[in-house]
Design an enzyme around this catalytic site. Structure first.
Site, PDB file in Angstrom:
ATOM      1  N   LYS A  59      43.009  50.548  38.538  1.00 25.70           N
ATOM      2  CA  LYS A  59      42.749  50.517  37.104  1.00 25.70           C
ATOM      3  C   LYS A  59      43.682  51.404  36.292  1.00 25.70           C
ATOM      4  CE  LYS A  59      40.203  47.977  36.027  1.00 25.70           C
ATOM      5  NZ  LYS A  59      39.139  46.960  35.962  1.00 25.70           N
ATOM      6  N   SER A 301      34.643  48.201  47.545  1.00 25.88           N
ATOM      7  CA  SER A 301      35.275  46.924  47.167  1.00 25.88           C
ATOM      8  C   SER A 301      36.465  46.637  48.072  1.00 25.88           C
ATOM      9  CB  SER A 301      35.693  46.932  45.695  1.00 25.88           C
ATOM     10  OG  SER A 301      36.722  47.855  45.453  1.00 25.88           O
TER      11      SER A 301
END
Ligand code: PMP
Length: 364
Positions: A59, A301
């Site tokens: 991110k 994840s």
């Protein structure tokens, strides 16, 4: 020349051959690393290790993109406060970028997100506003909208902004094209949160490597895409309601309780070839296996994408090359189920080992 040697010679490194003018210039160019023990012998399996980004996750790419696009368009003014709803990694990325560039940053975050993510953001100078976990990602998002409207702040809008997929097309995808320029690439495996990674990379792979099969994953108990049920939206593309197929799941950063606009565009363009659900428990087991058998430290994840990649590998033709995204570092999960069973104190084995030699043991 390779930056390091891994043969029988003494290992050396050469440095990067340049000086960096800001931490922000170190975002991206993450390595694709071969899996040596966990992959079946008939395939080559690589992971793209996004925890090499300075904020520890994929991110960081989105964060620098949102801020610099808004600076260029004039939407973000010098010194203006930035606000965003974030499950954590976007917040850390934005907090880092805002700290380096001199913007105050406010994150809204559900209470379900791990403690270390809140603390990380505050450590980077951000304010963290918690929202009830019962209100899910929607509540957190609407709080950010409310705060932006009330205070004239810049809302980063990671779920809707074009700056999201764009940075993945311009960086993540280009890196993959370059690193696999002399190699086959039969499968690329990813999950989705905003869908930025998927949308940006898939659009480029479809054009430049049309032979690459794109594998998308979502939690087994939150199969929003597989359900085929459409997402209700407001006029600006943001969600109007929680998706009916959503259930709370343990894969932090994946699958919010709505199908984001950023993701929808690529679903409509049929930019994936396979959709593989994955159970969070399997993802957690895969993350632990990556750590303990490969020395690769990623979050839930990453473990979940990797578990999907192993399923793809099992059925893939001999000689297939597979690349799997690992979005963040496992260090972000110390208080989460990923670390369940990892004790602070010595267990019986360790105590016995300690007592097996005479000196320096605890207790009497
Ligand atoms: N994994 C983690 C840990 C994340 O924080 C995110 C981003 N929310 C993703 C995966 C998914 O990335 P994207 O938003 O690009 O779909």
């Amino acid at each position: 020349m390779a930056n390091s040697t891994a043969n029988s010679d003494t290992r050396t490194t050469q440095g990067r051959g340049k000086l960096y003018s800001s931490i922000l210039d170190t975002i991206g160019d993450t390595p694709c690393v071969k899996i040596n023990k966990l992959a079946p012998a008939h395939v080559d399996l690589y992971v793209k290790a996004e925890f090499f980004n300075p904020g520890g996750s994929v991110k960081d790419r989105l964060a620098i993109s949102i801020i610099e696009e808004a600076e260029r368009s004039g939407e973000l003014k010098p010194g203006q406060t930035v606000v965003e709803a974030t499950s954590g990694n976007t917040g850390v990325g934005l907090a880092m970028v805002c700290a380096a560039k001199g913007y105050p940053f406010v994150a809204t975050m559900p209470t379900s997100v791990s403690i270390e993510r809140r603390k990380l953001m505050r450590f980077l100078g951000a304010k963290v506003i918690l929202t009830p976990k019962e209100d899910k990602a929607m509540g957190c998002y609407l709080k950010a909208v409310e705060l932006a409207d009330a205070n004239g702040w810049f809302l980063a809008r990671q779920f809707e902004t074009d700056a999201n997929a764009k940075i993945h097309a311009n960086t993540t995808a280009r890196e993959i094209l370059s690193d696999f320029a002399n190699s086959a690439l039969d499968y690329w495996v990813t999950g989705y949160g905003t869908g930025g990674t998927f949308s940006g990379v898939a659009s480029v792979l479809r054009e430049k490597r049309p032979e690459t099969k794109i594998v998308l994953s979502e939690p087994a108990n939150a199969r929003l895409i597989e359900s085929g049920q459409p997402q209700e939206r407001t006029a600006d593309g943001s969600p109007a309601s929680s998706h009916p197929a959503f259930q709370p799941h343990m894969i932090q950063g994946w699958t919010p309780d709505f199908i984001p606009k950023v993701l929808q565009k690529s679903l409509d363009a049929s930019h994936f070839d396979q959709l593989v659900p994955i159970d969070a428990e399997e993802g957690i087991a895969a993350s632990r296996a990556l750590a303990q058998q490969e020395g690769i430290f990623t979050g839930i994840s990453g473990g979940s994408s990797f578990a999907v990649a192993l399923k793809i590998a099992a059925d893939a033709k001999p000689g297939s090359v597979i690349l799997c995204m690992l979005p963040d570092t496992g260090e972000r999960y110390l208080s989460s189920p990923l670390f369940e069973g990892v004790d602070e104190e010595m267990n019986a084995d360790e105590v016995a080992l300690s007592l097996s030699t005479p000196g320096f043991h605890l207790g009497a």
